[in-house]
Design a protein around this motif. Structure first.
Motif, PDB file in Angstrom:
ATOM      1  N   ARG A 171       0.833  -1.216   0.000  1.00 57.36           N
ATOM      2  CA  ARG A 171       0.000   0.000   0.000  1.00 57.36           C
ATOM      3  C   ARG A 171       0.859   1.254   0.000  1.00 57.36           C
ATOM      4  O   ARG A 171       0.675   2.156  -0.819  1.00 57.36           O
ATOM      5  N   SER A 172       1.803   1.312   0.943  1.00 57.58           N
ATOM      6  CA  SER A 172       2.633   2.511   1.051  1.00 57.58           C
ATOM      7  C   SER A 172       3.544   2.640  -0.169  1.00 57.58           C
ATOM      8  O   SER A 172       3.797   3.745  -0.653  1.00 57.58           O
ATOM      9  N   GLU A 173       4.013   1.510  -0.675  1.00 54.05           N
ATOM     10  CA  GLU A 173       4.887   1.537  -1.848  1.00 54.05           C
ATOM     11  C   GLU A 173       4.123   2.067  -3.071  1.00 54.05           C
ATOM     12  O   GLU A 173       4.632   2.909  -3.823  1.00 54.05           O
ATOM     13  N   HIS A 190     -12.981  -2.480  -0.937  1.00 55.01           N
ATOM     14  CA  HIS A 190     -13.991  -2.602   0.120  1.00 55.01           C
ATOM     15  C   HIS A 190     -13.335  -2.440   1.490  1.00 55.01           C
ATOM     16  O   HIS A 190     -14.004  -2.494   2.515  1.00 55.01           O
ATOM     17  N   ASP A 191     -12.027  -2.197   1.481  1.00 59.75           N
ATOM     18  CA  ASP A 191     -11.217  -2.163   2.701  1.00 59.75           C
ATOM     19  C   ASP A 191     -10.906  -0.708   3.074  1.00 59.75           C
ATOM     20  O   ASP A 191     -10.094  -0.048   2.429  1.00 59.75           O
ATOM     21  N   GLU A 192     -11.526  -0.220   4.143  1.00 62.31           N
ATOM     22  CA  GLU A 192     -11.323   1.178   4.540  1.00 62.31           C
ATOM     23  C   GLU A 192      -9.885   1.436   4.958  1.00 62.31           C
ATOM     24  O   GLU A 192      -9.337   2.511   4.695  1.00 62.31           O
ATOM     25  N   GLN A 193      -9.254   0.467   5.605  1.00 64.88           N
ATOM     26  CA  GLN A 193      -7.860   0.636   6.008  1.00 64.88           C
ATOM     27  C   GLN A 193      -6.965   0.826   4.794  1.00 64.88           C
ATOM     28  O   GLN A 193      -6.057   1.668   4.784  1.00 64.88           O
ATOM     29  N   GLU A 194      -7.231   0.066   3.748  1.00 61.18           N
ATOM     30  CA  GLU A 194      -6.473   0.205   2.515  1.00 61.18           C
ATOM     31  C   GLU A 194      -6.689   1.575   1.894  1.00 61.18           C
ATOM     32  O   GLU A 194      -5.750   2.233   1.434  1.00 61.18           O
ATOM     33  N   ALA A 195      -7.937   2.024   1.891  1.00 62.64           N
ATOM     34  CA  ALA A 195      -8.258   3.338   1.336  1.00 62.64           C
ATOM     35  C   ALA A 195      -7.535   4.445   2.091  1.00 62.64           C
ATOM     36  O   ALA A 195      -6.983   5.370   1.488  1.00 62.64           O
ATOM     37  N   ARG A 196      -7.514   4.367   3.410  1.00 64.73           N
ATOM     38  CA  ARG A 196      -6.854   5.401   4.215  1.00 64.73           C
ATOM     39  C   ARG A 196      -5.342   5.392   4.008  1.00 64.73           C
ATOM     40  O   ARG A 196      -4.690   6.428   4.102  1.00 64.73           O
TER      41      ARG A 196
END
Length: 214
Positions: A171-173, A190-196
């Motif tokens: 994600r960060s990469e 569908h993943d809010e953590q991924e979106a943030r």
């Protein structure tokens, strides 16, 4: 800037997209969240040119591209299955888009090797893609997407097939690479953590309309 203007689309006698409007500037990643069947992937396909809205329009840098075919939009798509070519080695997978654009194969391979070096895969160029780990395959897919210098990057659940530790690392990469390239990006998840972790702004797709989340 990418703009969606009043996009409408029905599916199975249901108003899947009901007047969706959105703008995304260069260097920005916007996330689209919603439950399965909410229309997220359909909206992304309309942006890509793989599907057509019943009404509304898609614009890029002030030009209406609604009827422009996918290959002329200059966008890159990434899906959860990576869509790498199993009959090609890593270098030729990354070079593929350049060759399709008319770049000589030797020059395309040289650019691909340089791109793989940036992604920490400089020693994997001659490997077959099926011998790579999931994370390595995803990096190859991103390198292939970015090497053609696309005007926009469209991501549809790109990490859902990976384990939690690898998802967090990538994600960060990905966010760093997208920002570095200064391109417009839309992330469907569908993943809010991924979106943030990846997006500067996020919208939920509910009842065919966008609701601002942050």
């Amino acid at each position: 800037m990418l703009e969606l203007r009043d996009i409408r689309k029905q599916w199975d006698h249901r108003q899947l997209l009901d007047g969706v409007s959105l703008s995304v500037v260069a260097g920005e990643t916007v996330a689209l969240l919603g439950s399965s069947g909410s229309g997220k992937s359909t909206l992304l396909k309309i942006v890509a040119g793989l599907d057509q809205p019943e009404s509304g329009s898609v614009w890029f840098d002030g030009v209406d591209i609604t009827r422009l075919p996918p290959e002329r939009r200059g966008f890159a798509l990434m899906f959860q299955d990576f869509a790498l070519f199993p009959h090609l080695n890593v270098v030729d997978n990354v070079a593929f888009g350049l060759v399709e654009q008319g770049v000589r194969k030797a020059a395309a391979r040289e650019q691909a090797r340089a791109m793989l070096q940036r992604f920490g895969l400089g020693d994997r160029g001659t490997a077959r893609v099926w011998t790579l780990s999931g994370g390595e395959q995803q990096r190859v897919a991103l390198a292939r997407a970015l090497i053609t210098q696309p005007r926009a990057l469209l991501l549809d659940e790109p990490f859902s097939a990976l384990d939690a530790t690898l998802r967090e690392q990538l994600r960060s990469e990905f966010r760093e690479r997208i920002t570095e390239a200064g391109m417009t990006a839309i992330l469907v998840t569908h993943d809010e953590q991924e979106a943030r972790a990846m997006a500067q702004r996020a919208w939920g797709l509910q009842g065919g309309q966008l609701v601002a989340l942050w």
